[in-house]
Design an enzyme around this catalytic site. Structure first.
Site, PDB file in Angstrom:
ATOM      1  N   LYS A  25       0.780  -1.173   0.589  1.00  0.00           N
ATOM      2  CA  LYS A  25       0.129   0.346   0.048  1.00  0.00           C
ATOM      3  C   LYS A  25       1.033   1.231  -0.150  1.00  0.00           C
ATOM      4  O   LYS A  25       2.420   1.173   0.501  1.00  0.00           O
ATOM      5  CB  LYS A  25      -1.341   0.095   1.113  1.00  0.00           C
ATOM      6  CG  LYS A  25      -0.184   0.251   2.363  1.00  0.00           C
ATOM      7  CD  LYS A  25       0.104   1.138   3.048  1.00  0.00           C
ATOM      8  CE  LYS A  25       0.888   1.193   4.215  1.00  0.00           C
ATOM      9  NZ  LYS A  25       1.348   2.264   4.802  1.00  0.00           N
ATOM     10  N   PRO A 115       9.719  -4.112  -0.273  1.00  0.00           N
ATOM     11  CA  PRO A 115      10.277  -3.257   0.706  1.00  0.00           C
ATOM     12  C   PRO A 115      10.482  -3.323   2.102  1.00  0.00           C
ATOM     13  O   PRO A 115       9.001  -2.915   2.826  1.00  0.00           O
ATOM     14  CB  PRO A 115      10.775  -2.108   0.684  1.00  0.00           C
ATOM     15  CG  PRO A 115       9.476  -1.429  -0.583  1.00  0.00           C
ATOM     16  CD  PRO A 115       9.449  -2.880  -1.398  1.00  0.00           C
ATOM     17  N   ALA A 117      10.178  -3.223   6.035  1.00  0.00           N
ATOM     18  CA  ALA A 117      10.617  -1.663   6.364  1.00  0.00           C
ATOM     19  C   ALA A 117      10.259  -0.455   6.413  1.00  0.00           C
ATOM     20  O   ALA A 117      11.220   0.616   6.084  1.00  0.00           O
ATOM     21  CB  ALA A 117      11.255  -1.891   7.531  1.00  0.00           C
ATOM     22  N   GLY A 119       7.732   1.395   4.918  1.00  0.00           N
ATOM     23  CA  GLY A 119       6.307   2.331   4.899  1.00  0.00           C
ATOM     24  C   GLY A 119       5.751   1.931   4.156  1.00  0.00           C
ATOM     25  O   GLY A 119       4.796   2.407   3.328  1.00  0.00           O
ATOM     26  N   GLY A 123       5.136  -6.243   6.026  1.00  0.00           N
ATOM     27  CA  GLY A 123       4.867  -7.206   7.172  1.00  0.00           C
ATOM     28  C   GLY A 123       3.182  -7.597   6.679  1.00  0.00           C
ATOM     29  O   GLY A 123       2.489  -8.625   7.316  1.00  0.00           O
ATOM     30  N   ALA A 125       1.135  -7.549   4.381  1.00  0.00           N
ATOM     31  CA  ALA A 125       0.428  -7.924   3.651  1.00  0.00           C
ATOM     32  C   ALA A 125       0.871  -9.614   3.974  1.00  0.00           C
ATOM     33  O   ALA A 125       0.368 -10.664   3.965  1.00  0.00           O
ATOM     34  CB  ALA A 125       1.482  -7.419   2.582  1.00  0.00           C
ATOM     35  N   ASP A 157      -2.699  -2.013   9.945  1.00  0.00           N
ATOM     36  CA  ASP A 157      -2.584  -2.131   7.973  1.00  0.00           C
ATOM     37  C   ASP A 157      -2.866  -3.837   7.770  1.00  0.00           C
ATOM     38  O   ASP A 157      -2.722  -3.393   6.456  1.00  0.00           O
ATOM     39  CB  ASP A 157      -0.921  -1.528   7.227  1.00  0.00           C
ATOM     40  CG  ASP A 157      -0.677  -0.291   7.613  1.00  0.00           C
ATOM     41  OD1 ASP A 157      -1.672   0.541   8.518  1.00  0.00           O
ATOM     42  OD2 ASP A 157       0.171   0.399   7.946  1.00  0.00           O
TER      43      ASP A 157
HETATM   44  O1  C5P Z   1      -0.619  -0.978  14.704  1.00  0.00           O
HETATM   45  P1  C5P Z   1       0.535  -1.394  14.073  1.00  0.00           P
HETATM   46  O2  C5P Z   1       1.762  -2.332  15.578  1.00  0.00           O
HETATM   47  O3  C5P Z   1       1.060  -1.693  12.791  1.00  0.00           O
HETATM   48  O4  C5P Z   1       2.190  -0.022  14.411  1.00  0.00           O
HETATM   49  C1  C5P Z   1       2.584   0.374  14.888  1.00  0.00           C
HETATM   50  C2  C5P Z   1       3.156   1.502  15.792  1.00  0.00           C
HETATM   51  O5  C5P Z   1       2.722   2.378  14.536  1.00  0.00           O
HETATM   52  C3  C5P Z   1       2.308   1.395  16.764  1.00  0.00           C
HETATM   53  O6  C5P Z   1       3.068   0.256  18.096  1.00  0.00           O
HETATM   54  C4  C5P Z   1       2.338   2.720  17.342  1.00  0.00           C
HETATM   55  O7  C5P Z   1       3.635   3.217  17.332  1.00  0.00           O
HETATM   56  C5  C5P Z   1       2.130   3.792  15.438  1.00  0.00           C
HETATM   57  N1  C5P Z   1       1.380   3.818  15.529  1.00  0.00           N
HETATM   58  C6  C5P Z   1       0.732   5.038  16.113  1.00  0.00           C
HETATM   59  N2  C5P Z   1      -1.005   4.952  15.582  1.00  0.00           N
HETATM   60  C7  C5P Z   1      -1.396   4.358  14.054  1.00  0.00           C
HETATM   61  C8  C5P Z   1      -0.667   3.653  13.731  1.00  0.00           C
HETATM   62  C9  C5P Z   1       0.437   3.174  14.687  1.00  0.00           C
HETATM   63  O8  C5P Z   1       1.762   5.539  16.592  1.00  0.00           O
HETATM   64  N3  C5P Z   1      -3.131   4.894  14.561  1.00  0.00           N
END
Ligand code: C5P
Length: 320
Positions: A25, A115, A117, A119, A123, A125, A157
């Site tokens: 994405k 890629p 890490a 963005g 992971g 996906a 995500d």
């Molecule tokens: O949800 P996920 O584990 O993929 O998010 C990874 C990190 O990104 C979270 O631990 C948080 O630090 C940050 N995050 C956030 N606010 C969001 C989504 C992610 O701060 N809405």
């Protein structure tokens, strides 16, 4: 081959397991609200699935002595993917087994193109791919809605990787509403050396905001962006691309400013850091323009490599 075999659940092992293709994405808009008490941020997140795919294959375990879920990763930067309990595909398979109320076993093989890490939710996906592949391998037959709920617990995500297309995410990003769009958009992704940790980029965003001492407004969807998507207007979409994490990504990786500038100078309609970076995304006028942009970005030495893709594409899907 017998075309009926695919409709019977048990012979999947004989066919070499179940393979699922899952897209990366890019965030067309990432509006980040104030830090919440639970450590997350309220978002307005316009997700767009693009044609860079990881493949996840689930097979019956080869070694009965191995753990219930094993994982192997192939492809560029595969050695940067964690293989232990941190592997999101393994966590997804375990969460699915737990939801089904039984111990199940599977060997997972991930072929990476997204890629690591970067963005682009690689992971996530892989987690979505593992959910769909194991649901099939184990003959669970769980509907997509159930997989979406498990996905939301795995990461912000992951649900979108199941859904695909273009969608707006609210809450911490996991509450999704599909968006109607027109036509196909042509993208170039400039892959960077190394990765960026998503929590670290959010942390840097909070730090920059605290230092600026300005209030952080509640996130809101961009009307010009939604209109550009509805009408398929690439120029308007290019102008409307917006990422609140970009200042933080640039603060941690100042070199990315050169990459973005190079794409703009080559006529990109829009240039943006993808999600938490360090991949940079460029909107092109056409497939031809995208190919030219990718070649010239790669040649100019402002990135590790550059690839073209189109969007929107469908979410996690079985490969027949
Ligand atoms: O949800 P996920 O584990 O993929 O998010 C990874 C990190 O990104 C979270 O631990 C948080 O630090 C940050 N995050 C956030 N606010 C969001 C989504 C992610 O701060 N809405």
């Amino acid at each position: 081959a017998n075309r009926h075999v695919g409709e019977i659940r048990t012979p999947s092992t004989a066919l070499g397991g179940v393979t699922v293709r899952v897209p990366a994405k890019v965030n067309l808009q990432l509006a980040v609200g104030p830090l919440r008490e639970d450590g997350y941020h309220d978002l307005v997140n316009v997700f767009h699935a693009v044609s860079l795919f990881d493949e996840v294959t689930a097979t019956e375990p080869a070694d009965p002595g191995a753990g219930p879920i094993t994982v192997k990763v192939l492809g560029e930067s595969a050695d940067e993917v964690p293989l232990g309990e941190d592997n999101l595909a393994v966590r997804a398979a375990k969460a699915l087994a737990a939801a089904a109320g039984r111990t199940y076993r599977a060997d997972l093989l991930i072929r990476k193109t997204i890629p690591v890490a970067g963005g682009m939710a690689g992971g996530s996906a892989d987690a979505a791919g593992a959910l769909v592949a194991c649901n099939e391998l184990w003959g669970l037959g769980l509907p997509r809605e159930d997989l979406m709920e498990i996905a939301a617990d795995l990461g912000s995500d992951v649900p979108f990787a199941l859904l695909g297309g273009t969608a707006i995410g609210t809450g911490r990003g996991e509450r999704l509403t599909p968006l109607e769009t027109s036509g196909t958009f042509h993208w170039v992704f400039a892959l960077a050396e190394g990765g960026l940790s998503t929590p670290r980029v959010y942390g840097e965003c909070d730090r920059l905001r605290a230092a600026a001492e300005a209030g952080v407004p509640e996130p809101a969807a961009s009307e010009p962006l939604l209109a550009a998507l509805r009408t398929g207007d690439a120029e308007a979409l290019g102008r409307a691309l917006a990422n609140d994490l970009q200042p933080a990504a640039l603060s941690l990786r100042p070199d990315l400013a050169r990459t973005l500038d190079a794409g703009r100078a080559l006529g990109a309609l829009g240039a943006i850091v993808s999600g938490s970076g360090p991949t940079c995304a460029f909107l092109a006028r056409s497939g031809e323009h995208a190919a030219e942009l990718a070649t010239r970005l790669a040649d100019s030495g402002v990135c590790r490599s550059a690839v073209t893709a189109v969007g929107p594409v469908e979410g996690a899907a079985l490969v027949p």
